[in-house]
Enzyme design. Structure first.
Site, PDB file in Angstrom:
ATOM      1  N   GLY A  72      10.536  72.452 -38.798  1.00 16.20           N
ATOM      2  CA  GLY A  72       9.711  73.138 -39.784  1.00 16.20           C
ATOM      3  C   GLY A  72       9.413  72.278 -41.001  1.00 16.20           C
ATOM      4  O   GLY A  72       8.309  72.314 -41.546  1.00 16.20           O
ATOM      5  N   ASP A  73      10.396  71.479 -41.415  1.00 15.28           N
ATOM      6  CA  ASP A  73      10.191  70.578 -42.556  1.00 15.28           C
ATOM      7  C   ASP A  73       9.130  69.536 -42.231  1.00 15.28           C
ATOM      8  O   ASP A  73       8.299  69.184 -43.077  1.00 15.28           O
ATOM      9  CB  ASP A  73      11.494  69.862 -42.910  1.00 15.28           C
ATOM     10  CG  ASP A  73      12.662  70.813 -43.074  1.00 15.28           C
ATOM     11  OD1 ASP A  73      12.433  71.978 -43.456  1.00 15.28           O
ATOM     12  OD2 ASP A  73      13.803  70.392 -42.821  1.00 15.28           O
ATOM     13  N   ASN A 105      12.271  79.662 -46.197  1.00 15.08           N
ATOM     14  CA  ASN A 105      13.435  79.058 -45.527  1.00 15.08           C
ATOM     15  C   ASN A 105      14.720  79.827 -45.845  1.00 15.08           C
ATOM     16  O   ASN A 105      15.646  79.306 -46.476  1.00 15.08           O
ATOM     17  CB  ASN A 105      13.569  77.592 -45.929  1.00 15.08           C
ATOM     18  CG  ASN A 105      14.121  76.741 -44.797  1.00 15.08           C
ATOM     19  OD1 ASN A 105      14.467  77.234 -43.731  1.00 15.08           O
ATOM     20  ND2 ASN A 105      14.204  75.447 -45.034  1.00 15.08           N
ATOM     21  N   TYR A 130      26.638  68.026 -44.326  1.00 17.28           N
ATOM     22  CA  TYR A 130      26.603  68.949 -43.192  1.00 17.28           C
ATOM     23  C   TYR A 130      26.675  68.191 -41.882  1.00 17.28           C
ATOM     24  O   TYR A 130      26.303  67.014 -41.791  1.00 17.28           O
ATOM     25  CB  TYR A 130      25.375  69.863 -43.238  1.00 17.28           C
ATOM     26  CG  TYR A 130      24.050  69.235 -42.879  1.00 17.28           C
ATOM     27  CD1 TYR A 130      23.565  69.283 -41.580  1.00 17.28           C
ATOM     28  CD2 TYR A 130      23.254  68.637 -43.855  1.00 17.28           C
ATOM     29  CE1 TYR A 130      22.329  68.740 -41.261  1.00 17.28           C
ATOM     30  CE2 TYR A 130      22.026  68.098 -43.547  1.00 17.28           C
ATOM     31  CZ  TYR A 130      21.567  68.143 -42.236  1.00 17.28           C
ATOM     32  OH  TYR A 130      20.346  67.599 -41.927  1.00 17.28           O
ATOM     33  N   TYR A 145      28.688  73.257 -42.998  1.00 11.74           N
ATOM     34  CA  TYR A 145      28.333  72.751 -44.326  1.00 11.74           C
ATOM     35  C   TYR A 145      29.552  72.581 -45.232  1.00 11.74           C
ATOM     36  O   TYR A 145      30.493  73.383 -45.184  1.00 11.74           O
ATOM     37  CB  TYR A 145      27.372  73.724 -45.025  1.00 11.74           C
ATOM     38  CG  TYR A 145      25.998  73.793 -44.430  1.00 11.74           C
ATOM     39  CD1 TYR A 145      25.018  72.876 -44.803  1.00 11.74           C
ATOM     40  CD2 TYR A 145      25.667  74.785 -43.508  1.00 11.74           C
ATOM     41  CE1 TYR A 145      23.731  72.949 -44.260  1.00 11.74           C
ATOM     42  CE2 TYR A 145      24.388  74.854 -42.968  1.00 11.74           C
ATOM     43  CZ  TYR A 145      23.433  73.928 -43.345  1.00 11.74           C
ATOM     44  OH  TYR A 145      22.169  74.004 -42.814  1.00 11.74           O
ATOM     45  N   GLY A 187       7.749  78.719 -34.087  1.00  8.72           N
ATOM     46  CA  GLY A 187       8.360  78.003 -32.977  1.00  8.72           C
ATOM     47  C   GLY A 187       7.337  77.576 -31.948  1.00  8.72           C
ATOM     48  O   GLY A 187       6.349  76.909 -32.275  1.00  8.72           O
ATOM     49  N   ASP A 210       2.035  80.736 -31.353  1.00  5.30           N
ATOM     50  CA  ASP A 210       0.860  80.333 -32.116  1.00  5.30           C
ATOM     51  C   ASP A 210       1.168  80.293 -33.613  1.00  5.30           C
ATOM     52  O   ASP A 210       2.008  81.039 -34.116  1.00  5.30           O
ATOM     53  CB  ASP A 210      -0.291  81.323 -31.888  1.00  5.30           C
ATOM     54  CG  ASP A 210      -0.853  81.261 -30.479  1.00  5.30           C
ATOM     55  OD1 ASP A 210      -0.542  80.301 -29.762  1.00  5.30           O
ATOM     56  OD2 ASP A 210      -1.577  82.209 -30.109  1.00  5.30           O
TER      57      ASP A 210
END
Length: 313
Positions: free
Chosen positions: A261-262, A169, A92, A105, A231, A234
């Protein structure tokens, strides 16, 4: 929640060749993928305190060789990586608009799509794990039969004491329809001890109006520990039937939000694995994610991970 005394951590999924922008129209080749990013960061920050491995399938070509060699050099267990002579790794390319990213991708021939075609070796690979992490992308790239194989292997591992962490995800382009997503993911969430959803995915998939709605739905699925990433907003979570909220501090010098996030998942799971409470684990996740988005690409430069390592704190 008590983690097993077994110190083996495994992530299951697809690692891809990443072409990440580094400025002036130039790109740097690396390797990334949601569960791989999480496993790699966990290996760096946990160090010798845990065995962290990755379960996937790659090709038998030079790029796949380079991937396996890099993992070994970075301290990950590669015994769960199978090789496929007829396929290779997906690729990607990241395109940036400011710090926000979009992706192109090429993954139709990804060997990782075949990682769960045979249930017996997969079951053996994860049977002795203390913690197993996977995602909706892991599930999405598999055939329907392979998804059932993966679910069966997870059930066996949990029966032997493994904890399962799941990040939904949701990537709509990997699924035939959102109805397929809604029909498939609850089965995997029912085998999860920890869920790490992103609120924007939950709104897209389920129409949740607030993170509190997400917590109610996950509690109904029987997930005991839920962390809703949001994001800059909170963090909302469910833990031991309590609802908790943690603020997200400002982050400066944002270069690339890929892999945020990972990285949060890695920091959070590493904290829980080390016996930290949920608040301290959330803060570890936020700190790691905040650092990742200050760099190009989905993974920190290896030197930069040292600031987050447990043996440095």
């Amino acid at each position: 929640m008590q983690f097993s005394a077994n110190k083996r951590v495994l992530a299951i999924g697809e690692a891809m060749v990443e072409m990440a922008p580094v400025g002036d129209g130039l790109y740097k080749r690396g390797f990334a993928g949601d569960t791989f990013n999480t496993a790699w960061h966990m290996a760096q920050i946990l160090g010798q305190g845990a065995s962290v491995g990755y379960v996937t399938k790659v090709g038998q070509d030079a790029v796949s060789d380079a991937f396996c060699a890099e993992l070994e050099a970075d301290g990950l267990d590669t015994t769960g990586i199978a090789r496929d002579a007829d396929r290779t790794m997906g690729l990607y390319l990241i395109e940036l608009d400011g710090a926000e990213r979009s992706f192109q991708y090429w993954r139709a021939q990804s060997a990782a799509r075949m990682l769960a075609e045979d249930v017996e070796p997969l079951t053996r690979q994860i049977a002795d794990a203390g913690l197993i992490h996977l995602s909706g992308i892991t599930v999405a790239i598999l055939s329907p039969a392979a998804r059932e194989n993966l679910l069966a292997a997870l059930k066996t591992a949990r029966a032997k004491g493994a904890l399962v962490s799941f990040d939904p995800n949701v990537r709509p382009k990997l699924w035939d329809s959102m109805d397929e997503v809604r029909a498939t993911l609850p089965g995997f969430l029912s085998e999860a001890d920890i869920a790490l959803p992103s609120f924007d995915d939950e709104t897209l998939c389920w129409g949740d109006a607030t993170p509190a709605d997400t917590l109610v739905r996950y509690e109904g699925l029987g997930v005991s520990e839920v962390v809703v990433k949001n994001g800059e907003g909170d963090v909302h979570m469910l833990s031991a039937k309590r609802r908790l909220t943690f603020d997200t501090g400002p982050v400066t010098k944002v270069k690339d939000t890929s892999g945020a996030g990972d990285a949060f998942n890695a920091g959070y799971l590493a904290g829980r694995f080390k016996g930290l409470n949920v608040e301290a684990s959330v803060r570890k996740g936020q700190a790691l994610a905040g650092d990742v988005i200050g760099h190009f690409g989905a993974r920190l430069p290896k030197e930069a991970t040292k600031a987050h390592a447990y043996d440095a704190n």
